[in-house]
Scaffold this active site. Sequence first.
Site, PDB file in Angstrom:
ATOM      1  N   ARG A  89      -7.542   7.639  20.344  1.00 48.38           N
ATOM      2  CA  ARG A  89      -8.946   8.016  20.132  1.00 48.38           C
ATOM      3  C   ARG A  89      -9.045   9.207  19.185  1.00 48.38           C
ATOM      4  O   ARG A  89      -9.918  10.062  19.322  1.00 48.38           O
ATOM      5  CB  ARG A  89      -9.638   8.329  21.456  1.00 48.38           C
ATOM      6  CG  ARG A  89      -8.992   9.442  22.270  1.00 48.38           C
ATOM      7  CD  ARG A  89      -9.890   9.827  23.426  1.00 48.38           C
ATOM      8  NE  ARG A  89      -9.322  10.901  24.215  1.00 48.38           N
ATOM      9  CZ  ARG A  89     -10.031  11.716  24.971  1.00 48.38           C
ATOM     10  NH1 ARG A  89     -11.342  11.587  25.028  1.00 48.38           N
ATOM     11  NH2 ARG A  89      -9.446  12.664  25.682  1.00 48.38           N
ATOM     12  N   LYS A 109     -11.130  14.010  17.049  1.00 50.85           N
ATOM     13  CA  LYS A 109     -10.783  13.490  18.372  1.00 50.85           C
ATOM     14  C   LYS A 109     -12.043  12.895  19.003  1.00 50.85           C
ATOM     15  O   LYS A 109     -13.050  13.581  19.168  1.00 50.85           O
ATOM     16  CB  LYS A 109     -10.233  14.625  19.238  1.00 50.85           C
ATOM     17  CG  LYS A 109      -9.659  14.189  20.563  1.00 50.85           C
ATOM     18  CD  LYS A 109      -9.009  15.380  21.268  1.00 50.85           C
ATOM     19  CE  LYS A 109      -8.434  14.976  22.614  1.00 50.85           C
ATOM     20  NZ  LYS A 109      -7.827  16.139  23.309  1.00 50.85           N
ATOM     21  N   ASP A 121     -12.086   2.459  24.051  1.00 53.78           N
ATOM     22  CA  ASP A 121     -13.148   2.564  23.055  1.00 53.78           C
ATOM     23  C   ASP A 121     -12.881   3.650  22.015  1.00 53.78           C
ATOM     24  O   ASP A 121     -13.591   3.741  21.013  1.00 53.78           O
ATOM     25  CB  ASP A 121     -14.506   2.784  23.723  1.00 53.78           C
ATOM     26  CG  ASP A 121     -14.591   4.074  24.532  1.00 53.78           C
ATOM     27  OD1 ASP A 121     -13.695   4.936  24.408  1.00 53.78           O
ATOM     28  OD2 ASP A 121     -15.576   4.231  25.287  1.00 53.78           O
ATOM     29  N   GLY A 122     -11.878   4.489  22.250  1.00 51.48           N
ATOM     30  CA  GLY A 122     -11.545   5.523  21.279  1.00 51.48           C
ATOM     31  C   GLY A 122     -12.541   6.656  21.197  1.00 51.48           C
ATOM     32  O   GLY A 122     -12.443   7.509  20.310  1.00 51.48           O
ATOM     33  N   ARG A 179       4.946  15.668  18.347  1.00 53.82           N
ATOM     34  CA  ARG A 179       5.143  15.878  19.777  1.00 53.82           C
ATOM     35  C   ARG A 179       6.565  15.487  20.173  1.00 53.82           C
ATOM     36  O   ARG A 179       7.255  14.776  19.436  1.00 53.82           O
ATOM     37  CB  ARG A 179       4.142  15.034  20.571  1.00 53.82           C
ATOM     38  CG  ARG A 179       2.688  15.180  20.109  1.00 53.82           C
ATOM     39  CD  ARG A 179       1.862  13.951  20.490  1.00 53.82           C
ATOM     40  NE  ARG A 179       0.501  13.990  19.949  1.00 53.82           N
ATOM     41  CZ  ARG A 179      -0.564  14.402  20.623  1.00 53.82           C
ATOM     42  NH1 ARG A 179      -0.438  14.794  21.881  1.00 53.82           N
ATOM     43  NH2 ARG A 179      -1.757  14.420  20.063  1.00 53.82           N
ATOM     44  N   ASP A 248       4.220  13.430  25.781  1.00 51.47           N
ATOM     45  CA  ASP A 248       3.350  13.212  24.626  1.00 51.47           C
ATOM     46  C   ASP A 248       2.337  14.334  24.465  1.00 51.47           C
ATOM     47  O   ASP A 248       1.610  14.376  23.469  1.00 51.47           O
ATOM     48  CB  ASP A 248       2.637  11.859  24.731  1.00 51.47           C
ATOM     49  CG  ASP A 248       1.886  11.688  26.038  1.00 51.47           C
ATOM     50  OD1 ASP A 248       2.549  11.650  27.092  1.00 51.47           O
ATOM     51  OD2 ASP A 248       0.646  11.606  26.014  1.00 51.47           O
ATOM     52  N   ASN A 249       2.290  15.257  25.418  1.00 55.46           N
ATOM     53  CA  ASN A 249       1.397  16.412  25.331  1.00 55.46           C
ATOM     54  C   ASN A 249       2.170  17.707  25.097  1.00 55.46           C
ATOM     55  O   ASN A 249       1.696  18.784  25.451  1.00 55.46           O
ATOM     56  CB  ASN A 249       0.557  16.537  26.605  1.00 55.46           C
ATOM     57  CG  ASN A 249      -0.389  15.368  26.788  1.00 55.46           C
ATOM     58  OD1 ASN A 249      -0.794  14.731  25.817  1.00 55.46           O
ATOM     59  ND2 ASN A 249      -0.742  15.070  28.022  1.00 55.46           N
TER      60      ASN A 249
END
Length: 487
Positions: A89, A109, A121-122, A179, A248-249
């Site tokens: 997203r 974002k 839906d992003g 990341r 991933d964060n």
Amino acid sequence: MQFAFDNSFHADMQGFYAPAEAAKPSAPRLLAFNDALAERLGFDRRGVDADELARVFSGEELPEGAAPIALAYAGHQFGHFSPQLGDGRALLLGEIVAPDGARFDIQLKGSGPTAFSRGGDGKAAIGPVLREFLVSEAMAAMGVPTTRALAAVTTGERVERERAHPGAVLTRVASSHIRVGTFQFFAAHFGADHVVQLSDYSIARHFPDLADAANPHLALLDRVIGLQCALIARWLGVGFIHGVMNTDNVAISGETIDYGPCAFMDRFAANTVFSSIDATGRYAYGRQPQIMHWNMARFAEALLPAIHRVSPADVEAAKALVDAIPGRFRAAWHAQVREKLGLSTSAGDDAELIDRLFDELEKHSVDFTTFFRALAMLLRGEGAMMQALLPAPDAMAPWIADWWQRIEQDAANPLDLADAMDAVNPLYIPRNHRVEAALEAAEAGDPAPWLELLEVVRQPFAARAGRERFAEPAPADAAPYTTFCGT
């Protein structure tokens, strides 16, 4: 609005991303713009009105030179490996080089679906967008490495989550969006050549001094571990709980990224959790150092093909770096706490004093942020703030006596120490009840409480008349606070 784009990732890292296009919002409107950050980035706002800013930072109007892409990455989410995640997203508009030579990503974002949306839906709702804007600005003001927020724009649309919310787009600024999960994706799917390419790019962009190391990839691991140890120590020092420390964060730049279900602790408890999706307490306040260690082990695993290619013997060196993380973190944490306690030197019994402090804070359920300001007031000969904070007059008395004795060992001026403590211990943080009230008001169409709170947390250290309520914790009878990631 003019951008001096210089899109190195787009040019040099083909195959590491997918082309992307922002969804066109129906009626974009500017909610907030970070003028100070824009100046830092070298943006010239002259002649640019709010409507143009809304069009650009919602994705409706693509700035000249932009090359929008969605980045690929994988990640361990709550300990389980997801081989393909990616920017589901968000899209990277491009990179700019600031007047001082620093390079930054400009990312939208909540701008709509991408190749990595996996059926989503992003989009983003106004609450998560304004939370990240507010908290990232507070973190920056407190000196915690972080991504920043440049703009928040409402889209004029509704976003369906547990119910319909106003849609919004956040413009995030980061040193990069590389990341741990980026390395994991290419290690899992493509092997050594891609890992080497990504590592070489990361070194050139973030740590060019490592290029001449005997094994640059091993040096990269060492550097990122050091940055993460320092970052988590800073988090703990301000009572911050990230809430979703998936790989991933974790940004290799050492910046806090992806604020999602984050929150700040009021009364100290090491097992504090706010995130609705963290049922087991994996990412609780006190577990964040261990999770950082675990995440860095995963980073090392992903880097091993590159490390091994230069020197097979360095695989053992990588293991040694990972094994040494607890000691490196503890050193960073103790340095952080000594600063918070006004200790200008290091002494052999500091570790015991520090460990006892947190036992006492938890035992007496003391407000974490206020305690350190009250401690500084003791150095000024004023004890009323501490008396009001503690549940009984003699609570923590033995520890405070030992702290006084330790202060005297440094032979420094108490008033100077008090001022130094106030310069590192925030008075104003994004208190959860204040954040929630501000977000609810903004969603209902009144941004004034959010704007006022933003102004307060941007100046976290100096007491200001009329702002006393922002330093107060939630009432003792307040309901437990729960956060949601907003996706």
